[in-house]
Design an enzyme around this catalytic site. Structure first.
Site, PDB file in Angstrom:
ATOM      1  N   HIS A  65     -27.260  12.824   9.722  1.00  0.00           N
ATOM      2  CA  HIS A  65     -26.355  12.178   9.458  1.00  0.00           C
ATOM      3  C   HIS A  65     -24.889  12.646   9.594  1.00  0.00           C
ATOM      4  CE1 HIS A  65     -26.716  14.388   5.559  1.00  0.00           C
ATOM      5  NE2 HIS A  65     -25.333  14.475   5.483  1.00  0.00           N
ATOM      6  N   ASP A 120     -34.135  12.755   8.694  1.00  0.00           N
ATOM      7  CA  ASP A 120     -32.620  13.306   8.704  1.00  0.00           C
ATOM      8  C   ASP A 120     -32.540  14.483   9.322  1.00  0.00           C
ATOM      9  OD1 ASP A 120     -29.996  13.376   8.357  1.00  0.00           O
ATOM     10  OD2 ASP A 120     -29.978  13.615   6.151  1.00  0.00           O
ATOM     11  N   SER A 213     -24.461  19.159   3.559  1.00  0.00           N
ATOM     12  CA  SER A 213     -25.700  18.564   4.399  1.00  0.00           C
ATOM     13  C   SER A 213     -25.685  19.593   5.663  1.00  0.00           C
ATOM     14  CB  SER A 213     -25.074  17.254   4.780  1.00  0.00           C
ATOM     15  OG  SER A 213     -25.011  16.516   3.630  1.00  0.00           O
TER      16      SER A 213
END
Length: 261
Positions: A65, A120, A213
């Site tokens: 992402h 992801d 992230s």
């Protein structure tokens, strides 16, 4: 969702704007200098984007992402805004997100029941190999399942408060407990699968968030996860974070690296 807020921040902010509301460690502490030599800062142009992990001199692993264009990375950084002679700058020649990640979810800015953020992961190939030094070192992929109850260390740059977004220039660390996936499944309306890990503190107060992230989750000294998604505000009670479970993806990672020498 952390990465939905990250996408909105990047969409609204200029290339040379201050770092957007994205990365933070909540309830953590300043990492000991050079204690996380595999941690990578991933940039879009001059703007901090996400964390990453150095797997070997040519490859960085991050979250899918975080996909964008015009990447560059900094290796061996402790403070994002200080000149550190031991740090290394590299451009990225190729970005390879996992083919199973649903990229369309990056453009949806609301939460829906059973949305699936599986797979992801993204590999970044460096345009020039990193020089392996005391401050820049790769970390190996896991060979075994992590144990529930393990103490896990996550790291990242950014705000150290859950809602006021007070950024820190320094790399911060936080200790989190590896929890049963059922705890995350109860906490979130999105799908939690066996290719994910659940980590945090059920009492709240400790968490990763947003541009953290792509950074590492290291359990009992072994890289086991990549920071993926969770609840905002971060660090709320009964709302642990979700991480990509790396031992489910070691074959894809190794095969992709081998096919793109």
């Amino acid at each position: 969702m952390w990465f939905l807020i990250l996408f909105l921040a990047l969409s609204l902010g200029g290339i040379d704007a201050a770092p957007p509301v994205q990365s933070r460690i909540v309830g953590g502490f300043k990492c000991e200098k050079n204690s996380q030599p595999w941690h990578v800062a991933v940039y879009r142009y001059t703007q901090y984007l996400c964390g990453g992990v150095l797997l070997d001199p040519n490859w960085v692993l991050t979250a899918a992402h975080c996909y964008d264009d015009n990447y560059k990375v900094w290796l061996g950084k402790n403070n994002l805004f200080k000149d550190e002679p031991s740090a290394q700058h590299r451009f990225v020649s190729k970005a390879i997100p996992h083919p199973g990640f649903n990229m369309s979810l990056m453009r949806k800015h609301i939460r829906f029941l059973e949305y699936d953020y599986s797979n992801d992961l993204m590999l970044l190939r460096l345009s020039k190999p990193a020089d392996i030094t005391d401050t820049v070192k790769p970390i190996t992929l896991p060979t075994e399942e992590p144990k529930l109850g393990s103490t896990c260390l996550a790291s990242g740059w950014g705000s150290i408060t859950p809602t006021k977004f007070q950024f820190t220039d320094d790399l911060y660390c936080v200790n989190l407990k590896l929890l049963p996936n059922e705890d995350c499944a109860k906490a979130h309306i999105e799908k939690v699968t066996d290719a994910m890990l659940c980590a945090g503190e059920m009492d709240g107060g400790k968490d990763t968030c947003k541009g953290d992230s792509g950074g590492p989750l290291i359990c009992d000294g072994v890289l086991q996860g990549i920071t993926s998604w969770g609840h905002t505000p971060c660090g709320e009670p009964d709302m642990p974070g979700v991480y990509t479970k790396l031992n489910k993806f070691t074959s894809w990672i190794k095969d992709t690296m081998a096919k793109n020498p």
